[in-house]
Scaffold this motif. Structure first.
Motif, PDB file in Angstrom:
ATOM      1  N   PRO C   6       0.813  -1.220   0.000  1.00  0.00           N
ATOM      2  CA  PRO C   6       0.000   0.000   0.000  1.00  0.00           C
ATOM      3  C   PRO C   6       0.850   1.276   0.000  1.00  0.00           C
ATOM      4  O   PRO C   6       2.040   1.247   0.338  1.00  0.00           O
ATOM      5  CB  PRO C   6      -0.811  -0.091   1.288  1.00  0.00           C
ATOM      6  N   LEU C   7       0.186   2.346  -0.357  1.00  0.00           N
ATOM      7  CA  LEU C   7       0.839   3.656  -0.428  1.00  0.00           C
ATOM      8  C   LEU C   7       0.628   4.380   0.903  1.00  0.00           C
ATOM      9  O   LEU C   7      -0.448   4.309   1.492  1.00  0.00           O
ATOM     10  CB  LEU C   7       0.208   4.450  -1.572  1.00  0.00           C
ATOM     11  N   SER C  25       5.255  10.498  -0.545  1.00  0.00           N
ATOM     12  CA  SER C  25       4.645   9.200  -0.281  1.00  0.00           C
ATOM     13  C   SER C  25       5.664   8.097  -0.507  1.00  0.00           C
ATOM     14  O   SER C  25       6.744   8.342  -1.043  1.00  0.00           O
ATOM     15  CB  SER C  25       3.459   8.958  -1.211  1.00  0.00           C
ATOM     16  N   LEU C  26       5.285   6.907  -0.116  1.00  0.00           N
ATOM     17  CA  LEU C  26       6.093   5.727  -0.420  1.00  0.00           C
ATOM     18  C   LEU C  26       5.247   4.483  -0.249  1.00  0.00           C
ATOM     19  O   LEU C  26       4.117   4.551   0.230  1.00  0.00           O
ATOM     20  CB  LEU C  26       7.337   5.656   0.475  1.00  0.00           C
ATOM     21  N   HIS C  27       5.816   3.352  -0.642  1.00  0.00           N
ATOM     22  CA  HIS C  27       5.118   2.080  -0.477  1.00  0.00           C
ATOM     23  C   HIS C  27       5.745   1.289   0.658  1.00  0.00           C
ATOM     24  O   HIS C  27       6.960   1.298   0.829  1.00  0.00           O
ATOM     25  CB  HIS C  27       5.209   1.259  -1.763  1.00  0.00           C
ATOM     26  N   ASN C  37      11.039   2.960   6.113  1.00  0.00           N
ATOM     27  CA  ASN C  37      11.317   3.391   4.744  1.00  0.00           C
ATOM     28  C   ASN C  37      11.363   4.914   4.648  1.00  0.00           C
ATOM     29  O   ASN C  37      12.184   5.468   3.911  1.00  0.00           O
ATOM     30  CB  ASN C  37      10.265   2.839   3.783  1.00  0.00           C
ATOM     31  N   VAL C  41      14.168   7.032   3.009  1.00  0.00           N
ATOM     32  CA  VAL C  41      13.878   7.736   1.761  1.00  0.00           C
ATOM     33  C   VAL C  41      13.861   9.250   1.954  1.00  0.00           C
ATOM     34  O   VAL C  41      14.399   9.989   1.139  1.00  0.00           O
ATOM     35  CB  VAL C  41      12.514   7.279   1.187  1.00  0.00           C
TER      36      VAL C  41
END
Lengths: 284, 329, 94
Positions: C6-7, C25-27, C37, C41
């Motif tokens: 999911p995002l 955003s990220l997954h 993450n 990131v």
């Protein structure tokens, strides 16, 4: 000028021995301080492990299973390369021959490397890489805790900085080992295989030699064997949660810290050192 | 550029536009940003997905030619810098995919389109990096060309794209400089290093010019994209700007731009220069560049080899959530 | 299977005392990994002291077409802004 021994006499060997005893060392060259040599060795051992593992981890850049992992793993590699610069930089200082961290990294051959064998093991699949990272991080974390308490402030300072980075590496690798061990059937199987394959390279982390004994006696570096209990506890905790089986055997490959490596290291160095070797003396 | 030959949809004369489309165009003309859930013409959405997707793919495929040299970087510092830079590219890909996702397409879907050859990435990454000097040339020329396009794109009309570009430009400021620093070292180095630097410039000059895409004076797609502020400058404007900026930098290095017809044109206040070989460009775009198969192959392999990992983590997350839910009952 | 991670929307507090700000955003498969993450990131350049993550699907946004009704009424309440009031200079800083 002292008279030379008569080379024609049959006792030439005996004469030479007497001569040597009379003049035990050249008076103007300082005797290598045994303690300094052991310290140099200790710094290579930790620095080379960071260098070689950082190199391996960096091989993933651009090839990881997800962008988030690619970025995270590059952070680990960057930390390890940064630590290498500090450890090998200090090693060069301690050695006192004017060698820099780069000289040590790029201009030694395999037998002069002192990294743990586990660091040079090929990446394998992503699970193998993560398991190798976890086994190493759990040791590295203990090792740096010990070094942070070193009687030599130079080591303590580097270890304190590296320790913070490695605490995070361990958090991340433990977490991923748990998740993949307790993920799908396939991820579990791959993680167990990785653990089984790497297990024989774990024991080397705790094998000391006389150099380690010297360093431990002077409070400079922890005795490798003393790190085992903390490492075992981390492993039991994480691997249990990961539903992975700790292998039975206690056989251990060894020799990396004494300069006897697997075939892998030669290939790593051939790649890593290529430019420095092909263009000697060039500046980059 | 990182987005070349992006076909835009729905070019319409004003008198053919619906009232909604006219209102939309007026917002863009006023410099307003369009945000994710707002009404937009389908053509705008599709063109953006194509362009942002292509841009994102270029970032992650673009990791490969430089990633190629991480393990061979000549010093610890160069290794760290190169790794940090290639890592940034993964980050930029991630930001751009996220921007595309606000338009209703998922990252995995975009990846699958890339892997199936249904979406493109910049032609430049299909050229090989053969020597260390290529790390210099890529940073200096390729990132230099990219920045030329990305700086104006910070003002693009789509909010998430614009914000991604702002973040990317901020992070990229060191990329071109590190490339130029590599080149300076080589240009001031041994004769062999200098030769290596010249050779890299020779190989990367025309492919860098191609990054801006063929002349778009007559392209209706470009006209529509510019009206929507998805594209800010014409390809020719940017190419000219790039040449004008780069030639003095090459001179400073003591390197020769491989163009015998390169000449300062006082009247236009810029250089006259030779066009790249556009047939080569179209070959590369069609899949016949020196590295197309290897680059795409590496991406597909990473994706396929990583499937068990992604699935494993997802499965664990679901199990853990189920356990938490059960414990809460 | 192969379900997409999911995002998540990522919010970072840049310095102590500031609000968390949306950074991107990220997954990630779940919230804990999304935090990790996000650290890797979005804080590669020391950008943060605290991270929030929220599933993108959980964000409820105001409808853009409501922009008028939602925000214009407050435009009219100019008395909420300090410059609305004229204070004689002799009174000093207020």
């Amino acid at each position: 000028m002292p008279s030379l021994p008569d080379m024609t006499t049959p006792q030439v060997a005996e004469l030479a021995r007497q001569q040597a005893q009379a003049h035990p060392a050249h008076p103007t060259v300082p005797q290598p301080d045994e303690g300094q040599e052991a310290l140099f060795e200790t710094l290579l051992r930790i620095g080379d492990s960071a260098l070689v593992l950082g190199h391996r981890v960096s091989e993933w850049c651009g090839h990881s299973p997800a962008l988030e992992e690619d970025i995270a793993l590059a952070n680990v590699a960057l930390d390890l390369i940064g630590q290498t610069q500090l450890w090998l930089g200090l090693a060069g200082e301690v050695e006192g021959q004017g060698r820099t961290a780069d000289d040590l990294a790029y201009l030694r051959d395999a037998w002069d490397f002192r990294n743990l064998l586990i660091c040079e093991r090929p990446n394998g699949d992503f699970g193998h890489t993560l398991m190798r990272q976890f086994l190493f991080d759990a040791w590295h974390h203990e090792m740096l805790k010990g070094l942070a308490a070193s009687s030599d402030p130079r080591l303590a300072e580097i270890a304190a900085k590296a320790g913070k980075e490695v605490a995070y590496h361990l958090e991340r690798s433990s977490d991923l080992v748990v998740r993949l061990g307790d993920g799908t059937g396939e991820s579990h199987r791959r993680m167990q295989q990785a653990l089984d394959a790497l297990w024989p390279y774990a024991g080397e982390m705790f094998l000391g030699d006389d150099k380690d004994a010297q360093m431990a006696a002077r409070g400079i570096a922890p005795d490798p064997a003393s790190l085992r209990a903390g490492w075992d506890a981390t492993l039991r905790h994480v691997l249990t949660e990961a539903t992975l089986q700790i292998p039975e055997g206690d056989f251990s490959h060894k020799g990396g810290r004494q300069g006897i490596h697997t075939e892998q290291l030669g290939y790593i160095l051939a790649e890593m050192q290529f430019l420095q070797r092909a263009y000697p003396g060039a500046s980059w | 550029m990182y987005a070349q030959l992006v076909k835009s949809e729905g070019t319409k004369a004003r008198e053919e536009m619906t009232p909604e489309e006219i209102a939309f165009q007026e917002r863009i003309d006023r410099g307003e940003k369009i945000e994710p859930k707002e009404w937009m013409p389908e053509g705008y959405r599709k063109t953006l997905v194509r362009q942002i997707g292509q841009h994102a793919h270029s970032e992650i495929v673009g990791q490969l030619p430089e990633g190629n040299w991480i393990t061979r970087a000549p010093t610890l510092e160069r290794k760290a810098i190169l790794l940090a830079k290639v890592q940034d590219e993964a980050g930029h890909g991630l930001y751009l995919y996220s921007a595309a996702e606000t338009l209703g397409v998922s990252r995995d879907e975009l990846m699958k389109l890339l892997h199936a050859g249904k979406m493109k990435y910049s032609s430049i990454f299909n050229y090989p990096t053969l020597t260390w000097a290529d790390m210099g040339a890529v940073g200096w020329l390729v990132d230099g060309a990219a920045i030329m396009n990305q700086v104006p794109l910070q003002r693009t009309s789509y909010g998430p794209y614009s914000r991604a570009m702002i973040r990317i430009c901020k992070e990229e400021s060191f990329h071109q400089r590190q490339g130029y620093a590599v080149m300076m070292k080589l240009a001031q180095g041994t004769p062999a290093q200098k030769r290596m630097a010249q050779d890299a410039l020779n190989r990367f000059w025309y492919p860098s010019l191609m990054m801006f895409g063929p002349s778009d004076k007559d392209s209706v797609h470009s006209a529509q994209s510019m009206a929507w502020k998805i594209k800010i400058n014409t390809n020719d404007e940017l190419r000219q700007k790039f040449v004008d900026q780069t030639v003095p930098q090459a001179e400073y290095l003591g390197l020769t731009v491989p163009d015998p017809d390169l000449k300062w044109n006082e009247e236009k206040g810029g250089y006259d220069f030779s066009e790249p070989d556009w047939s080569e460009f179209f070959d590369v775009i069609a899949g016949n560049g020196p590295c197309n198969k290897d680059r795409l192959g590496a991406r597909v392999k990473a994706w396929e080899d990583g499937a068990w990992f992604r699935d494993g983590l997802m499965a664990h997350a679901e199990k853990a959530a189920a356990r938490r839910a059960q414990a809460a009952e | 299977m192969s379900k997409e991670w999911p995002l998540w929307e990522v919010f970072i507090r840049g310095q102590h005392g500031l609000n968390h700000r949306h950074v991107g955003s990220l997954h990630a498969p779940d919230a804990e990994m999304a935090i990790m993450n996000a650290r890797d990131v979005y804080t590669r350049r020391n950008e943060g002291v605290s991270i929030w993550v929220v599933p993108s699907a959980q964000i409820t946004a105001s409808s853009p077409s409501d922009k008028g009704p939602l925000f214009e009424p407050s435009n009219a309440k100019v008395y909420r802004h300090p410059t609305f009031f004229d204070i004689p200079e002799e009174v000093g800083h207020m």
